[in-house]
Design a protein around this motif. Structure first.
Motif, short mmCIF file in Angstrom:
data_model
loop_
_atom_site.label_atom_id
_atom_site.label_comp_id
_atom_site.label_asym_id
_atom_site.label_seq_id
_atom_site.Cartn_x
_atom_site.Cartn_y
_atom_site.Cartn_z
N ASN A 117 -2.60 2.59 -2.97
CA ASN A 117 -3.04 2.04 -1.55
C ASN A 117 -3.92 0.91 -1.62
O ASN A 117 -3.87 0.13 -0.91
N ILE A 118 -4.70 0.98 -2.78
CA ILE A 118 -5.84 0.04 -2.85
C ILE A 118 -5.41 -1.20 -3.89
O ILE A 118 -5.44 -2.36 -3.63
N SER A 130 0.83 -1.14 -0.02
CA SER A 130 -0.06 0.16 0.20
C SER A 130 0.80 1.16 0.11
O SER A 130 0.39 2.34 -0.49
N GLY A 189 1.21 3.68 -2.87
CA GLY A 189 0.38 4.78 -3.05
C GLY A 189 1.03 6.35 -3.16
O GLY A 189 0.66 7.25 -3.57
N LEU A 247 -9.42 5.80 2.49
CA LEU A 247 -10.10 6.52 1.04
C LEU A 247 -11.49 7.12 1.41
O LEU A 247 -11.85 8.37 0.97
N SER A 291 -10.82 10.38 3.57
CA SER A 291 -10.09 11.15 2.69
C SER A 291 -11.09 12.18 1.91
O SER A 291 -11.15 13.19 1.61
N GLY A 335 -1.99 7.88 -4.62
CA GLY A 335 -3.00 7.37 -3.89
C GLY A 335 -3.73 5.82 -4.48
O GLY A 335 -4.18 5.24 -3.80
N ASN A 366 -7.13 0.56 3.86
CA ASN A 366 -6.89 1.65 2.67
C ASN A 366 -8.12 2.10 2.19
O ASN A 366 -8.26 3.13 1.91
N ILE A 367 -9.26 1.11 2.17
CA ILE A 367 -10.36 1.54 1.56
C ILE A 367 -10.99 2.47 2.70
O ILE A 367 -11.73 3.40 2.29
#
Length: 135
Positions: free
Chosen positions: A43-44, A32, A35, A76, A79, A40, A72-73
């Motif tokens: 990250n996923i 991840s 990212g 997200l 964010s 970014g 990471n989801i």
């Protein structure tokens, strides 16, 4: 024919499968960090690739990659919420969004590295405050 050709091959050294699985689990977490270089998206994508590659062959590695993916989801979603807060309040939300975003970013980096180290030790790591969206 000599006896050498009739002898079965030696067994693989003990511990290799476990070591490999722990390393893949660590890669699931640390992937991840891509990212940072990809703006970014890594990250996923990083944990998703590790999970898809190892889900049928290495249960521990798959579990840890899935945990990293869920974390990471979740970040997200946080964010996106911070960006929306800033947009809806015509920029005034930045007073909250910038400090919260900074704390979340530092926590992401620290927790990701901690998770990678724990996974390499063979310890199942669970991120705090994570939505378990992928089961």
């Amino acid at each position: 024919m000599s006896d050498y050709q009739n002898t079965p091959p030696p067994p693989p050294p003990a511990g290799n499968a476990q070591t490999d699985e722990r390393q893949w689990a660590m890669f699931g977490h640390l992937s991840s960090l891509t990212g940072i270089l990809t703006g970014g998206i890594g990250n996923i994508v990083g944990p998703l690739i590790v999970w898809q590659m190892k889900k049928d062959t290495m249960p521990f590695a798959a579990d840890q990659a899935k945990e990293a993916l869920n974390f990471n989801i979740t970040l997200l979603i946080v964010s996106i919420a911070l960006v929306l807060l800033s947009i809806v309040t015509l920029g005034f939300g930045l007073i909250l969004a910038v400090p919260i975003g900074t704390v979340v970013g530092i926590a992401w980096l620290v927790l990701t590295i901690m998770a990678g180290l724990k996974a390499n030790e063979g310890v199942t790591y669970r991120y705090p405050l994570t939505l378990r969206l992928i089961k």
